[in-house]
Design a protein around this motif. Structure first.
Motif, PDB file in Angstrom:
ATOM      1  N   UNK A  52       0.815  -1.217   0.000  1.00 19.37           N
ATOM      2  CA  UNK A  52       0.000   0.000   0.000  1.00 19.37           C
ATOM      3  C   UNK A  52       0.839   1.253   0.000  1.00 19.37           C
ATOM      4  N   UNK A  53       0.486   2.187  -0.850  1.00 16.23           N
ATOM      5  CA  UNK A  53       1.134   3.490  -0.835  1.00 16.23           C
ATOM      6  C   UNK A  53       2.548   3.512  -1.364  1.00 16.23           C
ATOM      7  N   UNK A  54       3.019   2.385  -1.914  1.00 13.92           N
ATOM      8  CA  UNK A  54       4.380   2.347  -2.417  1.00 13.92           C
ATOM      9  C   UNK A  54       5.412   2.465  -1.326  1.00 13.92           C
ATOM     10  N   UNK A  55       5.065   2.053  -0.108  1.00 10.51           N
ATOM     11  CA  UNK A  55       5.973   2.207   1.013  1.00 10.51           C
ATOM     12  C   UNK A  55       6.598   0.864   1.386  1.00 10.51           C
ATOM     13  N   UNK A  56       7.729   0.922   2.062  1.00  8.15           N
ATOM     14  CA  UNK A  56       8.402  -0.287   2.505  1.00  8.15           C
ATOM     15  C   UNK A  56       7.800  -0.752   3.828  1.00  8.15           C
ATOM     16  N   UNK A  57       6.578  -1.211   3.752  1.00 17.12           N
ATOM     17  CA  UNK A  57       5.899  -1.728   4.934  1.00 17.12           C
ATOM     18  C   UNK A  57       5.608  -3.196   4.720  1.00 17.12           C
ATOM     19  N   UNK A  58       5.426  -3.933   5.793  1.00 14.46           N
ATOM     20  CA  UNK A  58       4.891  -5.272   5.639  1.00 14.46           C
ATOM     21  C   UNK A  58       3.588  -5.361   6.401  1.00 14.46           C
ATOM     22  N   UNK A  59       2.692  -4.502   6.026  1.00 16.91           N
ATOM     23  CA  UNK A  59       1.343  -4.517   6.559  1.00 16.91           C
ATOM     24  C   UNK A  59       0.456  -3.827   5.537  1.00 16.91           C
ATOM     25  N   UNK A 285       5.964  12.861   8.511  1.00 15.67           N
ATOM     26  CA  UNK A 285       5.139  12.374   9.611  1.00 15.67           C
ATOM     27  C   UNK A 285       4.682  10.942   9.351  1.00 15.67           C
ATOM     28  N   UNK A 286       4.398  10.633   8.110  1.00 10.65           N
ATOM     29  CA  UNK A 286       3.975   9.291   7.733  1.00 10.65           C
ATOM     30  C   UNK A 286       5.087   8.279   7.991  1.00 10.65           C
ATOM     31  N   UNK A 287       6.316   8.616   7.595  1.00 10.28           N
ATOM     32  CA  UNK A 287       7.447   7.723   7.802  1.00 10.28           C
ATOM     33  C   UNK A 287       7.749   7.545   9.288  1.00 10.28           C
ATOM     34  N   UNK A 288       7.575   8.607  10.075  1.00  8.28           N
ATOM     35  CA  UNK A 288       7.815   8.485  11.509  1.00  8.28           C
ATOM     36  C   UNK A 288       6.825   7.509  12.142  1.00  8.28           C
ATOM     37  N   UNK A 289       5.565   7.562  11.728  1.00  8.45           N
ATOM     38  CA  UNK A 289       4.578   6.609  12.247  1.00  8.45           C
ATOM     39  C   UNK A 289       4.935   5.190  11.843  1.00  8.45           C
ATOM     40  N   UNK A 290       5.403   5.014  10.621  1.00  6.11           N
ATOM     41  CA  UNK A 290       5.834   3.690  10.185  1.00  6.11           C
ATOM     42  C   UNK A 290       6.975   3.181  11.056  1.00  6.11           C
ATOM     43  N   UNK A 291       7.930   4.041  11.353  1.00  2.00           N
ATOM     44  CA  UNK A 291       9.048   3.628  12.203  1.00  2.00           C
ATOM     45  C   UNK A 291       8.577   3.257  13.597  1.00  2.00           C
ATOM     46  N   UNK A 292       7.598   3.966  14.125  1.00  2.00           N
ATOM     47  CA  UNK A 292       7.075   3.618  15.450  1.00  2.00           C
ATOM     48  C   UNK A 292       6.465   2.209  15.443  1.00  2.00           C
ATOM     49  N   UNK A 334      20.897  -0.244   5.961  1.00  2.00           N
ATOM     50  CA  UNK A 334      21.100  -1.397   5.079  1.00  2.00           C
ATOM     51  C   UNK A 334      20.136  -1.406   3.905  1.00  2.00           C
ATOM     52  N   UNK A 335      19.091  -0.618   3.991  1.00  2.00           N
ATOM     53  CA  UNK A 335      18.101  -0.539   2.918  1.00  2.00           C
ATOM     54  C   UNK A 335      18.518   0.580   1.966  1.00  2.00           C
ATOM     55  N   UNK A 336      19.537   0.298   1.197  1.00  2.00           N
ATOM     56  CA  UNK A 336      20.208   1.318   0.403  1.00  2.00           C
ATOM     57  C   UNK A 336      19.244   2.016  -0.549  1.00  2.00           C
ATOM     58  N   UNK A 337      19.135   3.318  -0.388  1.00  2.00           N
ATOM     59  CA  UNK A 337      18.298   4.106  -1.271  1.00  2.00           C
ATOM     60  C   UNK A 337      16.822   4.076  -0.940  1.00  2.00           C
ATOM     61  N   UNK A 338      16.434   3.285   0.039  1.00  2.00           N
ATOM     62  CA  UNK A 338      15.027   3.174   0.390  1.00  2.00           C
ATOM     63  C   UNK A 338      14.604   4.224   1.393  1.00  2.00           C
ATOM     64  N   UNK A 339      13.314   4.322   1.667  1.00  2.00           N
ATOM     65  CA  UNK A 339      12.814   5.309   2.632  1.00  2.00           C
ATOM     66  C   UNK A 339      13.182   4.921   4.056  1.00  2.00           C
ATOM     67  N   UNK A 340      13.253   5.915   4.931  1.00  2.00           N
ATOM     68  CA  UNK A 340      13.577   5.666   6.339  1.00  2.00           C
ATOM     69  C   UNK A 340      12.286   5.326   7.073  1.00  2.00           C
ATOM     70  N   UNK A 341      11.798   4.104   6.843  1.00  2.00           N
ATOM     71  CA  UNK A 341      10.483   3.738   7.362  1.00  2.00           C
ATOM     72  C   UNK A 341      10.517   2.677   8.453  1.00  2.00           C
ATOM     73  N   UNK A 342      11.701   2.108   8.750  1.00  2.00           N
ATOM     74  CA  UNK A 342      11.790   1.076   9.785  1.00  2.00           C
ATOM     75  C   UNK A 342      12.613   1.501  10.993  1.00  2.00           C
ATOM     76  N   UNK A 343      13.503   2.455  10.815  1.00  4.43           N
ATOM     77  CA  UNK A 343      14.309   2.941  11.928  1.00  4.43           C
ATOM     78  C   UNK A 343      15.792   2.758  11.701  1.00  4.43           C
TER      79      UNK A 343
END
Length: 375
Positions: A52-59, A285-292, A334-343
Motif C-alpha cells: 500500500x502506498x508504495x511504502x516499505x511496509x509489511x502490513x 510524519x507518515x514515515x515516523x509513524x511507520x518507524x514507530x 542497510x536498505x540502500x536508497x530506500x525510505x527511512x520507514x523502519x528505523x
C-alpha cells in the motif's frame, strides 16, 4: 545497556572483537550478512514488497486514503515508480533458481485464526476518529499487561539447510510465540487467535501485495509469510559456527518481529496506526509513524527472546552474534536508497535492548517516545 554487557563465548570458535581499525571481523573470507562495509547486505526484516502506498511496509493499508493535492499525487507516483524499479532489482537478486513452492504450515500450534474482528484486515474501523486511533496506539490496555514470562520453549537442534528443517524450526518457534503471547493479549481485553503460517520460496501471493522478496506479515489474512529459502542460503554460506549462529538468531528475530505485527493487529494498534498514517500531514510524519510501528515490533519480538533466552539457548555464541550482528546492525542504513520507514540502527538497538532486557510491553510503547528515539 552497552554492547559490552554480554559475555563472550569461550573455545576455539570465539568470534573476534572489532579489528584495530574499527572494521568488522571477517568469517569465511567475508563479513557476516548485514554488516556494513562488505558482503551482500541481508534484507531487513520485512524490507521488501510494499503493502500500500508504495511504502516499505509489511502490513496492509485498505480503504480510501484521505484526499491529497495534485502535487502530493505527483510525488507519490514518482515514489511508487522508484520503488517498483527497486523491487525488480531486489527480486532478481534474491531469486533462488525459480522455485515457487508455497507450503502452508500444519499442526496444532499453527491453527487458522477464528473469525477476525471488524478491523482485522488492517482497515481502520468505520467512524474511528484520529483521537480514537491516537488513544489506541498510545494507551491500549495491552501495554499494562506486565512482564513477559518464559514458557520453557527450546530451540530445535536442526541444521537450517532444507525446507523441512526450516519449517520444523519455525513451527516450533511460532508455537512458542503463541503460548507466550496469548495470555498477554487476553489480559489486554482482546481475543487471541494464532496466525496462519505459510512457508514459501521464489514468489508468493497474499491479499496484501503481489509479491515480496522477504518474509512478511499480512493483516488481511492474519498470516505470517516466511521465506524458508533465505534461511537456507544463510546457513549454507559458511560452515563455521559464527555464521550458523547468525542464521539461527536471524531466523528467530525475524519470526518474532513478524509475529509482533500480528499482536499489533489483534490489539488494534496496527489498524489505528494505519489510520494515523493515512491522515499524516506530510511524508515525514507518515514515515515516523511507520518507524514507530516497526520499532515496536522489534521491541516486542525481543521481549519474547529475552524472556526465553535460557531455555531457548540464546546464550554463549548465539547471544554474542545476536548482540553484535543482529541487534547492532539492523537498520534503514542497510536498505540502500530506500525510505527511512523502519528505523536507524541506533533506534533499533535502543528498542531491541529495551525489549530483551525488560521483557515488558509497556517499555515497547514507541508511540509515546520522542522523535529522537524513533529516528
Amino acid at each position: 545497556m552497552s554492547n559490552q554487557d554480554w559475555s563472550e563465548p569461550s573455545g576455539p570458535h570465539q568470534p573476534p572483537g572489532p579489528l584495530p581499525d574499527g572494521s568488522i571481523p571477517v568469517y569465511a573470507s567475508h563479513p557476516l550478512p548485514g554488516t556494513p562495509g562488505g558482503g551482500p547486505p541481508l534484507p531487513q526484516v520485512g524490507w521488501g514488497s510494499e503493502f500500500g502506498g508504495g511504502q516499505h511496509h509489511h502490513r496492509q493499508h485498505i480503504g480510501p486514503p484521505p484526499k491529497r493535492s495534485t502535487n502530493d499525487l505527483l510525488v507519490s507516483l514518482l515514489l511508487l515508480g522508484g520503488v517498483a524499479a527497486l523491487l525488480v532489482i531486489a527480486a532478481l537478486a534474491l531469486r533462488d533458481g525459480g522455485s515457487a513452492a508455497v507450503a502452508p504450515a500444519t499442526g496444532p500450534a499453527l491453527t487458522a485464526p477464528t473469525a477476525p474482528p471488524d478491523d482485522s484486515t488492517g482497515t481502520p474501523a468505520s467512524g474511528q476518529s484520529s483521537q480514537d486511533s491516537e488513544k489506541i496506539v498510545t494507551a491500549d490496555a495491552f501495554y499494562a499487561t506486565g512482564a513477559q514470562r518464559g514458557v520453557g520453549c527450546r530451540q530445535p537442534q536442526v541444521a537450517l539447510n532444507s525446507q523441512a528443517t526450516v519449517q520444523r524450526y519455525y513451527t516450533n518457534l511460532v508455537g512458542c510465540l503463541n503460548k507466550a503471547w496469548a495470555p498477554k493479549v487476553q489480559a489486554g481485553q482482546d481475543k487471541f487467535a494464532a496466525p496462519r503460517v505459510i512457508f514459501w520460496s521464489g514468489t508468493t501471493q497474499s491479499p496484501c501485495a503481489g509479491g515480496s522478496p522477504v518474509s512478511f506479515y499480512c493483516g488481511a489474512s492474519q498470516t505470517l509469510y516466511l521465506k524458508y529459502s533465505d534461511d537456507i542460503k544463510l546457513w549454507n554460506r559458511s560452515a563455521d559456527s559464527a555464521n550458523r549462529a547468525f542464521a539461527r538468531m536471524w531466523a528467530t528475530y525475524t519470526v518474532a518481529h513478524e509475529f509482533s505485527h500480528h499482536l499489533q493487529q489483534l490489539t488494534g494498534i496496527l489498524p489505528a496506526a494505519n489510520r494515523l498514517e493515512y491522515e499524516a500531514p506530510n511524508r515525514q510524519a507518515e514515515l515516523e509513524l511507520s518507524r514507530r510501528v516497526e520499532l515496536q515490533a522489534s521491541c516486542l519480538g525481543t521481549a519474547f527472546m529475552g524472556a526465553n533466552k535460557s531455555t531457548y539457548g540464546i546464550t554463549g555464541s548465539d547471544l554474542t552474534i545476536y548482540r553484535r550482528y543482529v541487534e547492532a546492525q539492523t537498520g534503514d542504513e542497510n536498505n540502500r536508497g530506500g525510505p527511512r520507514d523502519h528505523g536507524a540502527r541506533t533506534s533499533h538497538q535502543y528498542w531491541t535492548e529495551r525489549g530483551f532486557n525488560t521483557l515488558n510491553s509497556t517499555n515497547c510503547n514507541t508511540f509515546t517516545a520522542s522523535a529522537s528515539k524513533v529516528s
